[in-house]
Design a protein around this motif. Structure first.
Motif, PDB file in Angstrom:
ATOM      1  N   PRO A 114      35.685  44.597  37.596  1.00 56.77           N
ATOM      2  CA  PRO A 114      35.628  43.142  37.826  1.00 56.77           C
ATOM      3  C   PRO A 114      36.431  42.719  39.058  1.00 56.77           C
ATOM      4  CG  PRO A 114      37.139  43.641  36.035  1.00 56.77           C
ATOM      5  CD  PRO A 114      36.529  44.940  36.429  1.00 56.77           C
ATOM      6  N   LEU A 115      35.829  41.849  39.847  1.00 56.61           N
ATOM      7  CA  LEU A 115      36.501  41.218  40.982  1.00 56.61           C
ATOM      8  C   LEU A 115      36.300  39.709  40.867  1.00 56.61           C
ATOM      9  CD1 LEU A 115      35.484  43.513  43.979  1.00 56.61           C
ATOM     10  CD2 LEU A 115      37.773  43.223  43.043  1.00 56.61           C
ATOM     11  N   PRO A 116      37.307  38.887  41.275  1.00 58.23           N
ATOM     12  CA  PRO A 116      37.165  37.427  41.171  1.00 58.23           C
ATOM     13  C   PRO A 116      35.958  36.921  41.949  1.00 58.23           C
ATOM     14  CG  PRO A 116      39.428  38.044  41.706  1.00 58.23           C
ATOM     15  CD  PRO A 116      38.611  39.284  41.829  1.00 58.23           C
ATOM     16  N   LEU A 117      35.243  35.981  41.356  1.00 57.99           N
ATOM     17  CA  LEU A 117      34.080  35.386  41.999  1.00 57.99           C
ATOM     18  C   LEU A 117      34.501  34.209  42.869  1.00 57.99           C
ATOM     19  CD1 LEU A 117      31.657  35.342  38.935  1.00 57.99           C
ATOM     20  CD2 LEU A 117      31.558  36.899  40.883  1.00 57.99           C
ATOM     21  N   LYS A 118      33.652  33.908  43.840  1.00 60.55           N
ATOM     22  CA  LYS A 118      33.849  32.737  44.683  1.00 60.55           C
ATOM     23  C   LYS A 118      32.750  31.731  44.367  1.00 60.55           C
ATOM     24  CE  LYS A 118      35.707  35.559  48.460  1.00 60.55           C
ATOM     25  NZ  LYS A 118      35.496  36.032  49.847  1.00 60.55           N
ATOM     26  N   CYS A 119      33.002  30.478  44.676  1.00 63.55           N
ATOM     27  CA  CYS A 119      31.948  29.490  44.486  1.00 63.55           C
ATOM     28  C   CYS A 119      30.877  29.721  45.555  1.00 63.55           C
ATOM     29  CB  CYS A 119      32.497  28.070  44.551  1.00 63.55           C
ATOM     30  SG  CYS A 119      33.279  27.656  46.110  1.00 63.55           S
ATOM     31  N   PRO A 120      29.615  29.385  45.278  1.00 62.12           N
ATOM     32  CA  PRO A 120      28.511  29.691  46.199  1.00 62.12           C
ATOM     33  C   PRO A 120      28.732  29.174  47.621  1.00 62.12           C
ATOM     34  CG  PRO A 120      27.639  28.988  44.081  1.00 62.12           C
ATOM     35  CD  PRO A 120      29.121  28.784  44.020  1.00 62.12           C
ATOM     36  N   SER A 121      29.362  28.015  47.764  1.00 59.77           N
ATOM     37  CA  SER A 121      29.554  27.453  49.103  1.00 59.77           C
ATOM     38  C   SER A 121      30.588  28.230  49.918  1.00 59.77           C
ATOM     39  CB  SER A 121      29.978  25.981  49.001  1.00 59.77           C
ATOM     40  OG  SER A 121      31.166  25.870  48.240  1.00 59.77           O
ATOM     41  N   CYS A 122      31.487  28.962  49.217  1.00 66.98           N
ATOM     42  CA  CYS A 122      32.534  29.713  49.918  1.00 66.98           C
ATOM     43  C   CYS A 122      32.175  31.191  50.110  1.00 66.98           C
ATOM     44  CB  CYS A 122      33.849  29.631  49.148  1.00 66.98           C
ATOM     45  SG  CYS A 122      34.532  27.962  49.035  1.00 66.98           S
ATOM     46  N   PHE A 123      31.160  31.671  49.402  1.00 68.17           N
ATOM     47  CA  PHE A 123      30.817  33.098  49.499  1.00 68.17           C
ATOM     48  C   PHE A 123      30.185  33.403  50.849  1.00 68.17           C
ATOM     49  CE2 PHE A 123      27.618  36.493  48.941  1.00 68.17           C
ATOM     50  CZ  PHE A 123      28.474  37.543  48.658  1.00 68.17           C
ATOM     51  N   ASP A 124      30.677  34.467  51.494  1.00 71.84           N
ATOM     52  CA  ASP A 124      30.171  34.895  52.794  1.00 71.84           C
ATOM     53  C   ASP A 124      29.910  36.399  52.730  1.00 71.84           C
ATOM     54  OD1 ASP A 124      29.498  35.378  55.383  1.00 71.84           O
ATOM     55  OD2 ASP A 124      31.397  34.720  56.278  1.00 71.84           O
ATOM     56  N   PHE A 125      28.696  36.779  53.067  1.00 68.40           N
ATOM     57  CA  PHE A 125      28.305  38.192  53.018  1.00 68.40           C
ATOM     58  C   PHE A 125      29.215  39.056  53.897  1.00 68.40           C
ATOM     59  CE2 PHE A 125      25.660  41.476  55.196  1.00 68.40           C
ATOM     60  CZ  PHE A 125      25.548  42.356  54.133  1.00 68.40           C
ATOM     61  N   PRO A 137      36.950  43.391  49.874  1.00 72.77           N
ATOM     62  CA  PRO A 137      37.413  44.015  48.617  1.00 72.77           C
ATOM     63  C   PRO A 137      36.255  44.519  47.751  1.00 72.77           C
ATOM     64  CG  PRO A 137      38.597  41.977  49.023  1.00 72.77           C
ATOM     65  CD  PRO A 137      37.498  42.024  50.023  1.00 72.77           C
ATOM     66  N   ALA A 138      35.182  43.729  47.679  1.00 73.88           N
ATOM     67  CA  ALA A 138      34.029  44.142  46.870  1.00 73.88           C
ATOM     68  C   ALA A 138      33.386  45.401  47.445  1.00 73.88           C
ATOM     69  CB  ALA A 138      33.001  43.015  46.800  1.00 73.88           C
ATOM     70  N   ILE A 139      33.295  45.471  48.770  1.00 77.04           N
ATOM     71  CA  ILE A 139      32.684  46.644  49.410  1.00 77.04           C
ATOM     72  C   ILE A 139      33.486  47.904  49.095  1.00 77.04           C
ATOM     73  CG2 ILE A 139      32.198  47.725  51.641  1.00 77.04           C
ATOM     74  CD1 ILE A 139      31.502  44.928  52.701  1.00 77.04           C
ATOM     75  N   MET A 140      34.830  47.799  49.131  1.00 79.01           N
ATOM     76  CA  MET A 140      35.673  48.973  48.847  1.00 79.01           C
ATOM     77  C   MET A 140      35.517  49.423  47.394  1.00 79.01           C
ATOM     78  SD  MET A 140      39.182  48.385  51.040  1.00 79.01           S
ATOM     79  CE  MET A 140      39.457  46.681  50.577  1.00 79.01           C
ATOM     80  N   VAL A 141      35.519  48.467  46.476  1.00 75.61           N
ATOM     81  CA  VAL A 141      35.368  48.811  45.054  1.00 75.61           C
ATOM     82  C   VAL A 141      33.993  49.403  44.785  1.00 75.61           C
ATOM     83  CG1 VAL A 141      35.235  47.852  42.724  1.00 75.61           C
ATOM     84  CG2 VAL A 141      37.064  47.120  44.260  1.00 75.61           C
ATOM     85  N   GLU A 142      32.960  48.794  45.370  1.00 73.80           N
ATOM     86  CA  GLU A 142      31.596  49.291  45.167  1.00 73.80           C
ATOM     87  C   GLU A 142      31.410  50.679  45.753  1.00 73.80           C
ATOM     88  OE1 GLU A 142      29.720  44.764  45.297  1.00 73.80           O
ATOM     89  OE2 GLU A 142      29.516  46.125  47.005  1.00 73.80           O
ATOM     90  N   THR A 143      32.048  50.943  46.898  1.00 70.70           N
ATOM     91  CA  THR A 143      31.948  52.275  47.509  1.00 70.70           C
ATOM     92  C   THR A 143      32.581  53.328  46.614  1.00 70.70           C
ATOM     93  OG1 THR A 143      32.018  51.299  49.726  1.00 70.70           O
ATOM     94  CG2 THR A 143      32.517  53.652  49.541  1.00 70.70           C
ATOM     95  N   MET A 144      33.757  53.028  46.068  1.00 72.91           N
ATOM     96  CA  MET A 144      34.407  53.976  45.156  1.00 72.91           C
ATOM     97  C   MET A 144      33.583  54.171  43.891  1.00 72.91           C
ATOM     98  SD  MET A 144      37.054  55.018  46.716  1.00 72.91           S
ATOM     99  CE  MET A 144      37.930  55.831  45.389  1.00 72.91           C
ATOM    100  N   SER A 145      32.990  53.097  43.394  1.00 75.77           N
ATOM    101  CA  SER A 145      32.165  53.190  42.194  1.00 75.77           C
ATOM    102  C   SER A 145      30.925  54.040  42.453  1.00 75.77           C
ATOM    103  CB  SER A 145      31.749  51.787  41.742  1.00 75.77           C
ATOM    104  OG  SER A 145      30.880  51.848  40.645  1.00 75.77           O
TER     105      SER A 145
END
Length: 561
Positions: free
Chosen positions: A152-163, A168-176
């Motif tokens: 689990p990683l903290p979510l952002k609101c849709p207006s603040c999310f930037d691809f 942090p998500a990329i690092m966790v997903e890569t390890m996973s």
């Protein structure tokens, strides 16, 4: 100071609006997948208990959606989730991108139906690193965040999310992804090492054959007083009856589709719980498990393609359970499968005797059955049954070459009956052996030369690696390409050499003379299947020309004992 009621109501409304503005509710989509129905389970006292894997994944995600409380790391607004829908895939490999659940949630994400995709684990989305990266990148480019219960990683609101601001998500997903890939590699290594040992002990590999049941029995107590269980296998009597019926009908000359139709008409379900199809019948007939044999390595995946190997390459051992068929009965079925594969499907239940054997003497194409029905002016009915060139009938590229079935059938049967004369049969065999020896020697020399060339090429590959011209990867690749070819050619050289030195004979039996003679005198539909089986046993093909009547029979030969 006390506030009047109007002032209090205005204050509460203002706070409520402020609270509503500080909470962001994000529609969330649930994704779940299992490769097999036994994906999630546990062992209790040695017994595997299957869990409801997909419902469990869905319930975990629903609970997480209900209980999720977090704040956006950018604007600090409180985030709540709401369930928008679910995509579940059962029996879908995580190595593949082309899956039903993937197509569904990617389409809905494109339509803006949700902004968060929630899953139990990152490997439920994809097992392969490449597949996982492609799916996540498509989702993120559409503004969809991915929330994994295991990572689990903290979510952002849709207006603040930037691809482009999701490190942090990329690092966790890569390890996973790396962990998932390593898990798969470990599972496959264990399977490759452990399954041959399991086969040696007589236990079946993979999924159980139709009708075979896996059970447990208590064989004692352990030091803690718990029951010690032992696995054993036994056959389901009802399904064994169906298997025997399939084999009996097949050997009786009934076509596969007719067998399927008979089973479906009686409401009998296939191994998959659906209607019977051709592949389900053939899988049962080819499976040696019914002859008390377990196999492994018969259909490996090489370079991404699953290919059935020759039987001599299978790992096969005697099974621990009882047999349904004798070895002779199983081999008889395999010969019939091979025979039908040679003659083609349309010959099996054809009413014409020579369909599958008869070839046009002008173009070499198969002859087809012709049926003509007419009613003359005087009311007389006319029915013509004959043979015609398939090339002419389908493309008009040859002559009709048509002749009545009875005339051609009798001419062929009378020619075959000449084999009953031992002198005539021996004269034919002497001629055939002389021609066959010359051909076999020529083929043997050709195969031997090809084998020598490949061995020379393999020597060059070894020399290039030892001298440092090729690296280890290039050497392995060249070796994988050459070794199977060399092994195949070596077997062909040995077999052609044996054929060149082994005299051939025809599998003629004394009782064939009486059967064929009676059929010529009194032909009937009941005995036609028996006659056809005899002809296919003896004949490779028959060349036919209409005018003048010309028939040339090419007999099958077998090594003389």
């Amino acid at each position: 100071m006390l506030l009047n009621s109007q002032t209090t109501n205005d204050f509460n409304l203002k706070n409520s609006l402020q609270l509503a503005n500080d909470i962001v509710i994000i529609p969330t989509w649930i994704q779940g997948r299992v490769s097999t129905k036994f994906q999630v389970g546990k062992k209790t006292n040695g017994i595997f208990e299957e869990k409801a894997s997909l419902p469990e994944q869905q319930n975990n995600c629903l609970e997480a959606i209900t209980n999720y409380k977090g704040r956006c790391s950018k604007c600090s607004k409180e985030i709540r989730l709401i369930h928008a829908g679910t995509s579940l895939a059962k029996g879908e490999s995580g190595q593949n991108l082309d899956r039903e659940d993937t197509e569904e949630f990617l389409r809905l994400a494109q339509e803006g139906k949700f902004q968060v995709l929630i899953t139990n684990d990152s490997d439920r989305l994809a097992r392969s690193r490449g597949t996982g990266v492609m799916i996540r990148e498509q989702l993120k480019r559409m503004g969809v965040q991915i929330y994994s219960l295991s990572q689990p990683l903290p979510l952002k609101c849709p207006s603040c999310f930037d691809f482009y601001d999701d490190d942090p998500a990329i690092m966790v997903e890569t390890m996973s992804d790396m962990k998932s890939q390593l898990d798969i590699s470990k599972i496959r290594r264990n399977y490759k090492i452990g399954m041959p040992k399991r086969i040696e002990r007589g236990y079946p590999a993979g999924s159980l054959a139709y009708g075979l049941l896996k059970k447990y029995k208590v064989v004692g107590k352990d030091s803690s007083g718990n029951d010690v269980l032992e696995i054993f296998y036994e056959w389901d009597d009802v399904k064994v009856g169906i298997v025997n019926r399939i084999a009996h009908d097949y050997l009786a000359g009934i076509g596969v589709w007719k067998i399927c139709q008979n089973l479906n008409d009686k409401g009998i379900s296939s191994p998959q719980g659906k209607k019977w199809g051709r592949s389900a019948i053939i899988v049962i007939l080819k499976n040696p498990v019914y002859a008390k044999r377990v196999r492994f390595g018969w259909k490996p995946v090489r370079r991404g393609i699953r290919k059935i190997q020759p039987r001599e390459n299978w790992i096969m051992h005697e099974a621990v359970f009882k047999r349904v068929w004798t070895d002779e009965y199983y081999e008889k079925i395999q010969k019939e499968i091979k025979r039908r594969g040679t003659v083609g499907g349309r010959t099996i239940m054809s009413q014409a005797l020579l369909i599958g054997l008869l070839k046009c003497g002008y173009c070499g194409y198969s002859m087809f059955q012709i049926k003509t029905r007419r009613i003359f002016k005087n009311g007389t009915k006319y029915l013509f049954r004959g043979y015609g060139c398939g090339s002419f009938l389908h493309a008009g590229t040859c002559i009709h070459n048509g002749k009545a079935q009875q005339i051609v059938d009798n001419a062929v049967l009378k020619e075959v009956l000449k084999l009953a004369n031992e002198k005539a049969r021996n004269a034919y065999l002497e001629k055939i052996n002389n021609v066959k020896t010359d051909n076999s020697v020529e083929i043997f020399e050709s195969k031997q030369l090809e084998f020598k060339r490949k061995m020379d090429e393999f020597d060059r590959v070894i020399r290039a690696y030892k001298e440092g011209v090729d690296n280890l990867e290039e050497y392995q690749r060249n070796k994988e390409e050459l070794v199977p070819v060399i092994e195949r050619l070596q077997k062909e050289v040995i077999s052609t050499n044996a054929q060149a030195n082994t005299p051939q004979t025809i599998d003629w039996k004394k009782q064939y003379e009486d059967i064929l003679s009676k059929f010529i005198e009194c032909p009937n539909e009941k005995d036609k299947q028996i006659i056809r089986r005899i002809l296919f046993q003896l004949i490779d093909k028959v060349e036919f020309k209409r005018d003048p009547l010309y028939i040339k029979i090419f007999y099958k030969t077998i090594p003389k004992e």
